[in-house]
Design an enzyme around this catalytic site. Structure first.
Site, PDB file in Angstrom:
ATOM      1  N   GLY A  32       0.788  -1.229   0.000  1.00  0.00           N
ATOM      2  CA  GLY A  32       0.000   0.000   0.000  1.00  0.00           C
ATOM      3  C   GLY A  32       0.817   1.274   0.000  1.00  0.00           C
ATOM      4  O   GLY A  32       0.260   2.362  -0.126  1.00  0.00           O
ATOM      5  N   SER A  58       5.689 -12.041  -3.584  1.00  0.00           N
ATOM      6  CA  SER A  58       4.527 -12.072  -4.470  1.00  0.00           C
ATOM      7  C   SER A  58       4.656 -10.978  -5.513  1.00  0.00           C
ATOM      8  O   SER A  58       5.482 -10.074  -5.399  1.00  0.00           O
ATOM      9  CB  SER A  58       3.250 -11.875  -3.660  1.00  0.00           C
ATOM     10  OG  SER A  58       3.286 -10.627  -2.986  1.00  0.00           O
ATOM     11  N   ARG A  59       3.833 -11.080  -6.514  1.00  0.00           N
ATOM     12  CA  ARG A  59       3.708  -9.983  -7.469  1.00  0.00           C
ATOM     13  C   ARG A  59       2.695  -8.995  -6.914  1.00  0.00           C
ATOM     14  O   ARG A  59       2.004  -9.274  -5.939  1.00  0.00           O
ATOM     15  CB  ARG A  59       3.269 -10.516  -8.828  1.00  0.00           C
ATOM     16  CG  ARG A  59       4.278 -11.496  -9.440  1.00  0.00           C
ATOM     17  CD  ARG A  59       3.924 -11.828 -10.873  1.00  0.00           C
ATOM     18  NE  ARG A  59       4.783 -12.864 -11.409  1.00  0.00           N
ATOM     19  CZ  ARG A  59       5.993 -12.667 -11.916  1.00  0.00           C
ATOM     20  NH1 ARG A  59       6.484 -11.440 -11.930  1.00  0.00           N
ATOM     21  NH2 ARG A  59       6.706 -13.655 -12.394  1.00  0.00           N
ATOM     22  N   ALA A  60       2.618  -7.827  -7.541  1.00  0.00           N
ATOM     23  CA  ALA A  60       1.730  -6.787  -7.062  1.00  0.00           C
ATOM     24  C   ALA A  60       0.275  -7.248  -7.085  1.00  0.00           C
ATOM     25  O   ALA A  60      -0.154  -7.922  -8.029  1.00  0.00           O
ATOM     26  CB  ALA A  60       1.880  -5.537  -7.924  1.00  0.00           C
ATOM     27  N   VAL A  61      -0.458  -6.895  -6.027  1.00  0.00           N
ATOM     28  CA  VAL A  61      -1.906  -7.144  -5.982  1.00  0.00           C
ATOM     29  C   VAL A  61      -2.636  -5.816  -6.207  1.00  0.00           C
ATOM     30  O   VAL A  61      -3.398  -5.665  -7.161  1.00  0.00           O
ATOM     31  CB  VAL A  61      -2.327  -7.769  -4.632  1.00  0.00           C
ATOM     32  CG1 VAL A  61      -3.837  -7.975  -4.593  1.00  0.00           C
ATOM     33  CG2 VAL A  61      -1.618  -9.095  -4.418  1.00  0.00           C
ATOM     34  N   SER A  63      -0.732  -2.755  -5.704  1.00  0.00           N
ATOM     35  CA  SER A  63       0.314  -1.736  -5.855  1.00  0.00           C
ATOM     36  C   SER A  63       0.878  -1.750  -7.280  1.00  0.00           C
ATOM     37  O   SER A  63       0.598  -2.659  -8.054  1.00  0.00           O
ATOM     38  CB  SER A  63       1.442  -1.996  -4.852  1.00  0.00           C
ATOM     39  OG  SER A  63       2.166  -3.143  -5.224  1.00  0.00           O
ATOM     40  N   THR A  67       7.812  -7.013  -4.982  1.00  0.00           N
ATOM     41  CA  THR A  67       9.254  -7.293  -5.029  1.00  0.00           C
ATOM     42  C   THR A  67       9.603  -8.196  -6.203  1.00  0.00           C
ATOM     43  O   THR A  67      10.626  -7.987  -6.873  1.00  0.00           O
ATOM     44  CB  THR A  67       9.715  -7.943  -3.713  1.00  0.00           C
ATOM     45  OG1 THR A  67       9.440  -7.059  -2.625  1.00  0.00           O
ATOM     46  CG2 THR A  67      11.204  -8.243  -3.746  1.00  0.00           C
ATOM     47  N   ASP A 120      -7.987  -6.641  -0.958  1.00  0.00           N
ATOM     48  CA  ASP A 120      -6.936  -7.188  -0.113  1.00  0.00           C
ATOM     49  C   ASP A 120      -7.397  -7.176   1.342  1.00  0.00           C
ATOM     50  O   ASP A 120      -6.857  -6.460   2.178  1.00  0.00           O
ATOM     51  CB  ASP A 120      -5.655  -6.351  -0.270  1.00  0.00           C
ATOM     52  CG  ASP A 120      -4.400  -7.193  -0.160  1.00  0.00           C
ATOM     53  OD1 ASP A 120      -4.522  -8.430  -0.127  1.00  0.00           O
ATOM     54  OD2 ASP A 120      -3.303  -6.612  -0.105  1.00  0.00           O
ATOM     55  N   LYS A 152      -3.043   1.101   3.713  1.00  0.00           N
ATOM     56  CA  LYS A 152      -4.069   0.087   3.954  1.00  0.00           C
ATOM     57  C   LYS A 152      -4.627   0.201   5.368  1.00  0.00           C
ATOM     58  O   LYS A 152      -5.811   0.007   5.602  1.00  0.00           O
ATOM     59  CB  LYS A 152      -3.496  -1.312   3.718  1.00  0.00           C
ATOM     60  CG  LYS A 152      -3.272  -1.633   2.252  1.00  0.00           C
ATOM     61  CD  LYS A 152      -2.770  -3.045   2.067  1.00  0.00           C
ATOM     62  CE  LYS A 152      -2.549  -3.355   0.602  1.00  0.00           C
ATOM     63  NZ  LYS A 152      -2.025  -4.721   0.399  1.00  0.00           N
TER      64      LYS A 152
END
Length: 360
Positions: A32, A58-61, A63, A67, A120, A152
């Site tokens: 966030g 993880s990949r962006a959800v 954002s 990373t 999320d 968030k």
């Protein structure tokens, strides 16, 4: 109770990693916050001190860059379990995409549903993060929980409640979980988007870069050292060049170019620079609006898209001075971002004579 059992079930639904080390460090942010890519720096510092830190991200959800999206700009992030074990054996750590090896595969299915809806929820955040950590074999985890307007968690009580819930779920899974409640009222670093954030990471490891990004990375590395009962100084490791050398070893092990420099990264060729419409002091940089702008420009799917800041909160600016630049690879995406930029005010400026109470 529901979240505890959901987390356990999610981590048990796929393969797991096991390590010989008694301490396996890990770090995660609930997200966030624009530009908050401290993980590659933290991993480089911590593994340079000899601590095992196999970081699956993880990949962006919601954002403009996770990373894994940032690292994919400069090296491979998808590996088999055997390959991850080889990389960690060579370097003490890794920076890989957790979805590539089906660690907590249910989580990846849920994220695919959440992503286009920008959802999320807190219970799923906890289950998502800690199921991945448990599956990765982590024993000592630090969690970044930013709070503030546009983050968030918008209030300190909400952030504290989430931190306590994380620790309760961690205890249930026999993981040592500690949390850091951080200021989420403004972005971290200068770049927002995969390539722009990768450029900031490389600059910090090289001894420069945005002060806010370096400061937060050092803070988290030192807190992780304390959590793992390791005597080391993050500042010393960074200043000596050991962290940069360690990052280069990880890049090489993940099929990247260890000699890559910030200037080598491809940024979107189409851009829009927004300037101040009056003189005054920057009073607010809205994380949510910044993330919306960068995503509208094409991030994270387009690695070169995003946004770069030219100002900071509390900084004086003059009329016509650059505030931020939006980058895109295609004109239609830049047009979308331009249309949004004209309707919102992600960087707010107050007149110098206005009454103003500074937030801390």
């Amino acid at each position: 109770e529901e979240t505890k059992h959901l987390t356990e079930a999610m981590s048990d639904a796929g393969p797991t990693l096991q390590w010989d080390a008694s301490v396996v460090a890990d770090k995660h942010s609930i997200g966030g916050i624009a530009g908050n890519c401290i993980t590659p720096i933290v991993v480089s510092i911590v593994t340079a001190a000899g601590v095992t830190m196999p970081k699956s991200s993880s990949r962006a959800v919601t954002s403009p860059a996770g990373t894994a999206d940032v690292m994919e700009v400069i090296c491979d992030v998808e590996f088999s379990l055997a390959e991850i074990e080889r990389i960690v054996a060579e370097t003490n750590g890794c920076l890989v995409w957790g979805g590539g090896v089906d660690l907590s595969p249910v989580d990846d299915d849920i994220i695919r549903a959440e992503n286009p809806l920008s959802l999320d929820p807190p219970g799923q955040v906890m289950a998502s993060v800690l199921s991945k950590k448990r599956a990765a074999g982590s024993t000592h985890v630090i969690l970044d929980i930013p709070y503030g307007e546009g983050a968030k968690m918008e209030s300190l009580p909400a952030a504290r409640e989430l931190a306590e819930d994380f620790q309760r779920v961690g205890d249930h899974l026999d993981m040592a979980v500690t949390t850091a409640i951080t200021d989420g009222n403004e972005p971290v670093g200068q770049g927002v988007g995969p390539a722009l954030e990768a450029r900031d990471v490389l600059a910090v490891l090289d001894g420069g870069g945005p002060a806010s990004l370096r400061m937060k990375a050092v803070q988290f590395a030192d807190q992780l050292f304390e959590h793992c009962d390791v005597e080391a100084s993050a500042n010393a490791i960074l200043d000596s060049g050991q962290a940069q050398e360690q990052f280069e070893r990880i890049l090489a092990a993940q099929n990247g170019d260890p000699d890559v420099e910030a200037a080598d990264l491809n940024i979107g060729p189409r851009s829009l620079t927004v300037t101040a419409d009056r003189s005054g002091i920057v009073s607010r940089i809205d994380n949510r609006q910044i993330c919306d702008l960068a995503r509208r420009a094409g991030a994270p799917r387009d690695a070169g898209a995003g946004l770069e800041f030219h100002c900071e909160i509390h900084e004086k600016v003059e009329t016509g001075e650059d505030l931020y630049t939006v980058y895109a690879s295609r004109q239609p995406k830049l047009d979308e971002a331009t249309d949004l930029a004209e309707r919102i005010e992600p960087v707010r400026i107050r007149d110098r004579g206005d009454t103003f109470v500074e937030r801390r």
